[in-house]
Design a protein around this motif. Structure first.
Motif, short mmCIF file in Angstrom:
data_model
loop_
_atom_site.label_atom_id
_atom_site.label_comp_id
_atom_site.label_asym_id
_atom_site.label_seq_id
_atom_site.Cartn_x
_atom_site.Cartn_y
_atom_site.Cartn_z
N VAL A 190 0.86 -1.03 -0.14
CA VAL A 190 0.07 0.01 0.14
C VAL A 190 0.86 1.38 0.02
O VAL A 190 0.74 2.19 -0.68
CB VAL A 190 -1.01 -0.12 1.15
N ALA A 191 1.74 1.32 0.70
CA ALA A 191 2.84 2.51 1.22
C ALA A 191 3.60 2.57 -0.28
O ALA A 191 3.64 3.81 -0.64
CB ALA A 191 3.87 2.35 2.04
N TRP A 192 3.88 1.43 -1.04
CA TRP A 192 4.82 1.66 -2.16
C TRP A 192 3.85 1.90 -3.55
O TRP A 192 4.36 2.85 -4.29
CB TRP A 192 5.19 0.31 -2.48
N VAL A 193 2.68 1.78 -3.27
CA VAL A 193 1.90 2.06 -4.57
C VAL A 193 1.44 3.51 -4.50
O VAL A 193 1.33 4.35 -5.30
CB VAL A 193 0.54 1.06 -4.20
N PHE A 194 1.05 4.06 -3.22
CA PHE A 194 0.60 5.47 -3.08
C PHE A 194 1.72 6.46 -3.37
O PHE A 194 1.66 7.67 -3.19
CB PHE A 194 0.04 5.74 -1.67
N ASN A 195 2.94 6.00 -3.47
CA ASN A 195 4.20 6.97 -3.64
C ASN A 195 4.95 6.62 -4.97
O ASN A 195 6.04 6.61 -5.05
CB ASN A 195 5.14 7.07 -2.49
#
Length: 315
Positions: A208-213
């Motif tokens: 999730v963190a990787w996708v959002f950035n």
């Protein structure tokens, strides 16, 4: 005299404390829910016949969602914050991995004695007379009969011996007998389950963190990976046991995957089939799952950049 200085920075210590508080809270919440359910069971036992309690409290399942969510919350909600405070990506990832192993071990240490006592009590209850059973149900110990964990409880007993094709008819099978050091096998099974769920939650949080950035390509690929992780968790949570007998309609790959999760092994001896439970199979499998998830987390946190808004704040 001046003592030796600690190599841990204040930022690292503060991050470790935040992580410990978060994981402790996420551990206590399901334990409180289990305690409330146990109290409700006790009030029913003291006021009504035991037959009114139809659904036992599955203590293992109660922990799954919390252990999955805590990894997601830590890697999504605290990553940018800790980077802005000077914590390295490697330190953040390592603390998260250690916390996931710790919460799996803590869950096992807390719940396993309850599971073991309940399984032992259910075994001894088979030889009790009706008045003894009634007295047991009315006592506080009767609550242990309803705090169950059918996935790890099986490892307290030896395998079941049944004629081929009659596994569904338990009356035709031999009674399982308690094995020495059953508590150890139950602990290995419970720890393996909790570690797998925590590892999948950690991986989902990083995704999730990787996708959002990232870019549109990262959004697309990461979203597909995230869907796959959530699907694996959703499917496997109730699927630790879906029956011991091989279903011809089930793909053989899924059948072996279920065996890795459950630890069940079926052997055919003449006209009979022996179903036993081997604790080291799911234990080793859980370590492999954790290693794969930890490698993915390490690679993805190492390549993730600080969000532009955070970058302006630092400058």
């Amino acid at each position: 005299m001046i003592g030796p200085q600690s190599h841990l920075s204040r930022q690292f210590v503060a991050m470790a404390k935040r992580c410990a508080i978060l994981y402790a809270v996420m551990l206590v919440i399901p334990l409180v829910r289990i305690g409330i359910s146990a109290y409700r069971v006790y009030t029913v036992l003291t006021g009504l016949p035991p037959a009114y309690i139809e659904v036992p409290v599955d203590t293992e399942t109660r922990m799954f969602s919390s252990l999955f969510l805590v990894g997601v919350i830590w890697f999504v909600g605290f990553f940018d914050v800790e980077l802005c405070h000077g914590v390295s990506r490697r330190s953040f990832a390592n603390v998260g991995m250690i916390a996931n192993v710790a919460i799996a071990a803590a869950t096992t240490l807390i719940l396993m004695p309850v599971q073991y006592a309940g399984a032992s009590l259910r075994l001894s209850a088979r030889a009790m007379t009706e008045p003894q059973l009634e007295s047991l149900y009315r006592s506080p110990l009767g609550v242990l009969l309803y705090l169950q964990g059918g996935r790890s409880d099986r490892f307290q007993f030896a395998g079941t011996d049944c004629p081929i094709g009659t596994l569904a008819n338990r009356a035709a099978c031999s009674e399982p007998a308690a094995v020495p050091f059953g508590w150890l096998y139950m602990s290995m099974k419970m720890f393996s389950m909790m570690l797998i769920v925590a590892s999948l939650g950690m991986l989902a949080g990083v995704l999730v963190a990787w996708v959002f950035n990232g870019s549109v390509l990262r959004w697309t690929g990461g979203s597909l990976l995230l869907i796959a992780v959530v699907a694996v968790y959703t499917v496997f949570s109730p699927w630790w046991y879906s029956g011991d007998q091989y279903d011809g309609a089930m793909p053989r790959t899924l059948y072996w995957m279920r065996n890795l999760l459950s630890g069940s092994v079926i052997r055919y001896v003449g006209e009979r089939q022996v179903i036993s439970y081997v604790a080291w199979i799911p234990f080793v499998f859980s370590i492999l799952v954790f290693a794969v998830c930890a490698f993915a987390v390490d690679r993805m946190t190492a390549r993730r950049e600080i969000h532009p808004v955070r970058g302006r704040l630092i400058v």
